[in-house]
Design an enzyme around this catalytic site. Structure first.
Site: not given
Length: 452
Positions: A240, A268, A347, A349, A364
């Site tokens: 993502h 993801d 942030g 991720s 994720s």
């Protein structure tokens, strides 16, 4: 998603979102006794050499002493091998395994047949007799996964196989949403436990690091783990965070590379191919900028300790709650995630999760924050490596002999429990999910392989 707009103030998560055994194992009936060995040989490679930064974070977040943290990692490494050995022995009767206790001293293995109790105890675990085998629960969850494509699930956003309750747990904000979902999929109700939740998963994207930050335009995410594809170096991260072709800049705002492939929703996962100015290393960023070495990707059991690095919140630890969890974000359902008690914020991720020295996955989504606590989900690393044909970067030596005639084992290949290979003419069965590393052939990695 736990990604973040670079110009935005750090947001606090209030809803779930994508966050862009000690001692040698005893013999089992029908097997030769396993000789005493060190934790590195009997369990996960590298378990006896945890990073000081990882130990510091475990002490802080799990309330452990240094000695307890070290003991826990060793116990968890050995428990994974014992669980794999018992899973291979029990077959369809196997109903899951988990560790418990402050130092993960207790391994529990569930079975559908009380006659297996003696064998489980002989294998170094406590036995729990349950109604449903793991394969039956996994089949029920697969029906929910398939049904989520046709049924709106935002009010029933999370589902997973929970071996500790011997059920498929469906978390729902409304009972009616759970009922509609189960009716639409035709899943047997006695297999499902509905659990109330107030969480609303969303991707935690637009933020970045192997804990370090990277940027996609004005958005920031975190680098996961360094990977290699042939001679091309790069890193794994969350899907993502960016689409294929999107350019990236590193933590220093210098041109870094571009997304080579990206999948979200459904999965993801993504990887970024770096330019020649960047070099892959077998490290992730730990507490106080210390390097934490990555030695492999052996999957940790439910209940095991796990730590995460991210460009917003740094190092935090918790435990593994469930594997193979499905989460319904606004953008769509993501399957096969692992749920943990580790906190994270926008942030973080794409950042890495690690248990001991073993890579677990990339951030994720989640809920909560690192002040009040939270829940996170990560994309497991082994499926990502397998999906894109990548090799995790470690300091392992060249495999050398893996090309010998008659060998089916190969460094860089991802294996699951029960997989069979041949090495030097000897058949082996896999004990723990992992990507094979150079220098860790089946004959010398008894924590990962048993002779078939």
């Amino acid at each position: 998603m736990l990604h973040r707009h670079a110009a935005a103030a750090c947001a606090t998560l209030t809803t779930v979102g994508a966050l862009v055994l000690a001692g040698p194992p005893a013999a089992i009936a029908g097997e030769a006794p396993v000789p005493p060995s060190t934790p590195s040989a009997a369990g996960t490679p590298g378990a006896e050499k945890p990073s000081p930064a990882l130990l510091d974070a475990m002490q802080r977040d799990l309330g452990l002493t240094r000695e307890q943290a070290e003991t826990r990692l060793k116990n968890e490494a050995e428990a994974g091998a014992r669980a794999g050995r018992l899973q291979n022995t029990l077959g369809d009767r196997f109903a899951g395994a988990w560790v418990s206790g402050p130092v993960s001293a207790t391994l529990t293995v569930a079975t559908t047949d009380a006659a297996d109790t003696a064998a489980i105890k002989a294998g170094g675990a406590e036995a729990k007799v349950v109604r449903h085998g793991l394969k039956r629960l996994e089949a029920a969850k697969a029906k929910l996964d398939q049904g989520s494509v046709r049924t709106r699930t935002t009010d029933a956003p999370v589902w997973y196989v929970d071996p500790r309750t011997n059920s498929v747990t469906l978390e729902a904000a409304k009972d009616t949403a759970a009922d509609v979902f189960l009716t639409a999929t035709g899943v047997e109700r006695d297999l499902v436990r509905v659990k109330a939740t107030t969480e609303r998963p969303r991707p935690l994207a637009h933020e970045i690091r192997g804990g370090d930050a990277y940027y996609i335009g004005t958005s920031r995410c975190s680098v996961g783990f360094a990977v290699v594809s042939g001679t091309q170096e790069g890193f794994a991260t969350a899907g993502h965070c960016g689409q294929a072709g999107a350019a990236t800049m590193g933590h220093n705002k210098v041109a870094q590379g571009a997304f080579k492939a990206s999948t979200f929703p459904g999965k993801d996962m993504a990887w970024v191919a770096a330019n020649a100015e960047w070099t892959a290393t077998a490290h992730i960023k730990g507490q106080g900028d210390q390097n934490v070495e990555v030695a492999g990707s052996t999957e940790a059991l439910v209940g095991a300790s796990i730590c995460r690095s991210g460009s917003t919140t740094g190092w935090h630890c918790g435990t593994v709650e469930q594997h193979d969890t499905s989460v319904s974000y606004l953008q769509g359902t993501v399957k096969g995630l692992t749920r943990t008690t580790v906190c994270a914020e926008p942030g973080d991720s794409g950042g890495p999760y690690i248990s001991g020295t073993q890579a677990q996955g990339v951030t994720s989504g989640g809920s909560g924050n690192c002040k009040d606590g939270g829940t996170t989900f990560h994309q497991p690393i082994n499926p990502l490596l397998q999906e894109y044909g990548l090799t995790l970067k470690t300091n392992a030596a060249d495999p050398g002999e893996t090309g010998k005639a008659g060998n089916t084992w190969a460094a860089g290949k991802v294996y699951r429990v029960g997989d069979r290979v041949t090495h030097e003419g000897v058949p082996y069965r896999c004990l723990q999910p992992h990507q094979a590393q150079p220098g860790l052939q089946p004959s010398g990695a008894v924590g990962l392989w048993q002779r078939a």
